[in-house]
Scaffold this active site. Structure first.
Site, PDB file in Angstrom:
ATOM      1  N   HIS A  34       0.866  -1.183   0.000  1.00  0.00           N
ATOM      2  CA  HIS A  34       0.000   0.000   0.000  1.00  0.00           C
ATOM      3  C   HIS A  34       0.901   1.231   0.000  1.00  0.00           C
ATOM      4  CE1 HIS A  34       1.060   0.235   4.209  1.00  0.00           C
ATOM      5  NE2 HIS A  34       0.555  -0.980   4.417  1.00  0.00           N
ATOM      6  N   GLY A  36       1.845   3.212   2.240  1.00  0.00           N
ATOM      7  CA  GLY A  36       2.849   3.254   3.308  1.00  0.00           C
ATOM      8  C   GLY A  36       4.144   2.599   2.863  1.00  0.00           C
ATOM      9  N   HIS A  37       4.022   1.416   2.243  1.00  0.00           N
ATOM     10  CA  HIS A  37       5.214   0.750   1.702  1.00  0.00           C
ATOM     11  C   HIS A  37       5.830   1.565   0.566  1.00  0.00           C
ATOM     12  CE1 HIS A  37       2.707  -2.889   2.953  1.00  0.00           C
ATOM     13  NE2 HIS A  37       3.806  -3.051   3.668  1.00  0.00           N
ATOM     14  N   LYS A 149       5.309   3.543  11.781  1.00  0.00           N
ATOM     15  CA  LYS A 149       4.088   2.878  12.239  1.00  0.00           C
ATOM     16  C   LYS A 149       4.433   1.748  13.202  1.00  0.00           C
ATOM     17  CE  LYS A 149       0.078   0.439  10.962  1.00  0.00           C
ATOM     18  NZ  LYS A 149       0.597  -0.931  11.043  1.00  0.00           N
ATOM     19  N   GLN A 153       9.322  -1.962  16.536  1.00  0.00           N
ATOM     20  CA  GLN A 153      10.166  -2.690  15.575  1.00  0.00           C
ATOM     21  C   GLN A 153      11.345  -1.827  15.129  1.00  0.00           C
ATOM     22  OE1 GLN A 153       8.634  -5.205  12.210  1.00  0.00           O
ATOM     23  NE2 GLN A 153       9.024  -3.350  11.042  1.00  0.00           N
ATOM     24  N   MET A 184      -2.327   3.357   7.356  1.00  0.00           N
ATOM     25  CA  MET A 184      -2.431   2.294   6.358  1.00  0.00           C
ATOM     26  C   MET A 184      -1.764   1.030   6.876  1.00  0.00           C
ATOM     27  SD  MET A 184      -1.924   4.014   2.680  1.00  0.00           S
ATOM     28  CE  MET A 184      -3.018   5.320   2.150  1.00  0.00           C
ATOM     29  N   SER A 185      -2.382  -0.103   6.582  1.00  0.00           N
ATOM     30  CA  SER A 185      -1.846  -1.399   6.995  1.00  0.00           C
ATOM     31  C   SER A 185      -2.427  -2.463   6.083  1.00  0.00           C
ATOM     32  CB  SER A 185      -2.259  -1.684   8.445  1.00  0.00           C
ATOM     33  OG  SER A 185      -2.076  -3.055   8.734  1.00  0.00           O
TER      34      SER A 185
HETATM   35  P1  AMP Z   1       4.910  -4.796   6.681  1.00  0.00           P
HETATM   36  O1  AMP Z   1       4.728  -5.217   5.265  1.00  0.00           O
HETATM   37  O2  AMP Z   1       3.621  -4.539   7.407  1.00  0.00           O
HETATM   38  O3  AMP Z   1       5.857  -5.707   7.436  1.00  0.00           O
HETATM   39  O4  AMP Z   1       5.623  -3.384   6.639  1.00  0.00           O
HETATM   40  C1  AMP Z   1       6.841  -3.201   5.959  1.00  0.00           C
HETATM   41  C2  AMP Z   1       7.395  -1.838   6.295  1.00  0.00           C
HETATM   42  O5  AMP Z   1       6.470  -0.833   5.903  1.00  0.00           O
HETATM   43  C3  AMP Z   1       7.653  -1.645   7.791  1.00  0.00           C
HETATM   44  O6  AMP Z   1       8.838  -0.898   7.966  1.00  0.00           O
HETATM   45  C4  AMP Z   1       6.436  -0.848   8.215  1.00  0.00           C
HETATM   46  O7  AMP Z   1       6.679  -0.034   9.356  1.00  0.00           O
HETATM   47  C5  AMP Z   1       6.213   0.011   6.988  1.00  0.00           C
HETATM   48  N1  AMP Z   1       4.825   0.481   6.961  1.00  0.00           N
HETATM   49  C6  AMP Z   1       3.702  -0.272   6.994  1.00  0.00           C
HETATM   50  N2  AMP Z   1       2.608   0.508   6.993  1.00  0.00           N
HETATM   51  C7  AMP Z   1       3.054   1.788   6.982  1.00  0.00           C
HETATM   52  C8  AMP Z   1       2.408   3.067   7.000  1.00  0.00           C
HETATM   53  N3  AMP Z   1       1.091   3.202   7.022  1.00  0.00           N
HETATM   54  N4  AMP Z   1       3.201   4.167   6.984  1.00  0.00           N
HETATM   55  C9  AMP Z   1       4.550   4.049   6.969  1.00  0.00           C
HETATM   56  N5  AMP Z   1       5.210   2.885   6.951  1.00  0.00           N
HETATM   57  C10 AMP Z   1       4.475   1.770   6.965  1.00  0.00           C
END
Ligand code: AMP
Length: 281
Positions: A34, A36-37, A149, A153, A184-185
């Site tokens: 999304h 965020g990534h 976010k 971690q 976003m998640s």
């Molecule tokens: P994930 O795929 O959930 O493991 O996230 C991968 C990376 O993207 C991690 O460093 C998360 O902190 C970052 N991330 C996920 N969602 C967001 C967001 N809404 N805003 C900023 N970074 C994000």
């Protein structure tokens, strides 16, 4: 635009790494990408000659009974987004490549992994630090990009990089939100329409406490209570924890807040855990 390579094994990743010269930036993800990534990806492509993105739903960071099996995946779409963003290589190993039979080595960061997510998800950070170290070893980036976010971690990974003398700069990136404030998640797709409509209460609660902090309130209990009172008005959400902690060590604060602090929360909507935070000071 040069072709984007998709690499499926640590050996293939290392071979690619040895072929390229110039700075490499790295964005580790679990996919189902999304905005965020993509913000992390754009930051990396802006600051480095090459960008590597990993997509790996890491089994060792999920506890039994968590959502590992049903974690959302869309590899085709993810690869297309990354190709359009100008990513040089996608590292997409299988669990069998990452943890072959006989695997028995794990990284344990101590104190900063104990509270918050560490308390709610036993073993989670051991899985995170282990996989992040394996990924950093395979990719050997100069910089790695992490979202604020996942605030704990980020602090845990920074601690590991410092403690293990890793030659990589950890770059924190701001939280990207939906227009109504929900962070976003990938897990937001689990929410029902009703839960999704209620979820922005998390952001409102954190902002209410931050507003109080900015108007001069320094009492840790009153700041936590302010956020909690907003969350309590939303019947669909169950607060798992609300924490006001030292920004670096994540030790819970009592009495007056004197230095930089992290206000963080997990609110459950049904079975879905939503994580958010604001930094104070
Ligand atoms: P994930 O795929 O959930 O493991 O996230 C991968 C990376 O993207 C991690 O460093 C998360 O902190 C970052 N991330 C996920 N969602 C967001 C967001 N809404 N805003 C900023 N970074 C994000």
């Amino acid at each position: 635009m040069p072709r984007m390579e998709v690499l499926a094994t640590p050996a293939a990743m290392r071979r690619w790494r040895h072929r390229v010269s110039g700075s490499v930036g790295f964005v580790p993800t679990m996919g189902y990408l999304h905005e965020g990534h993509m913000q992390l990806v754009r930051r990396s492509t802006g600051e480095n000659l090459h960008t590597v993105v990993s997509i790996f739903v890491n089994p060792t960071q999920f506890a039994p009974g968590e959502d590992f099996e049903r974690y959302p995946r869309d590899e085709v779409r993810d690869l297309e987004l990354l190709r359009l963003a100008g990513v040089g290589a996608v590292y997409l190993p299988s669990a069998a490549e990452m943890y072959p039979p006989g695997y028995q080595t794990y990284v344990d960061v101590e104190k900063v992994t104990v509270p918050l997510e560490g308390a709610s998800r036993p073993g989670h950070f051991r899985g995170v630090t282990t996989v992040v170290l394996k990924l950093l070893n395979a990719v050997q980036p100069q910089k790695a990009y992490f979202g604020r976010k996942d605030a704990q971690q980020l602090r845990v990974v920074k601690r590991m990089v410092l403690d293990l003398d890793l030659d990589c700069e950890i770059v924190p990136c701001d939280i990207v939100r939906e227009p109504d404030g929900l962070a976003m998640s990938s897990r937001n797709v689990y929410l029902t329409l009703e839960q999704r409509a209620a979820a922005p209460v998390i952001r409102r609660a954190l902002l209410e406490a931050r507003g109080l902090y900015e108007s001069g309130e320094r009492d840790a209990d009153r700041l936590r209570a302010t956020a909690l009172a907003v969350l309590a008005r939303e019947p669909l959400g169950t607060v798992e924890y609300i924490s006001l902690a030292d920004d670096v060590t994540l030790e819970e604060l009592s009495g007056a807040v004197r230095g930089p602090a992290l206000l963080s929360t997990v609110v459950r909507f049904g079975a879905t855990r939503l994580l958010d935070n604001v930094e104070l000071g």
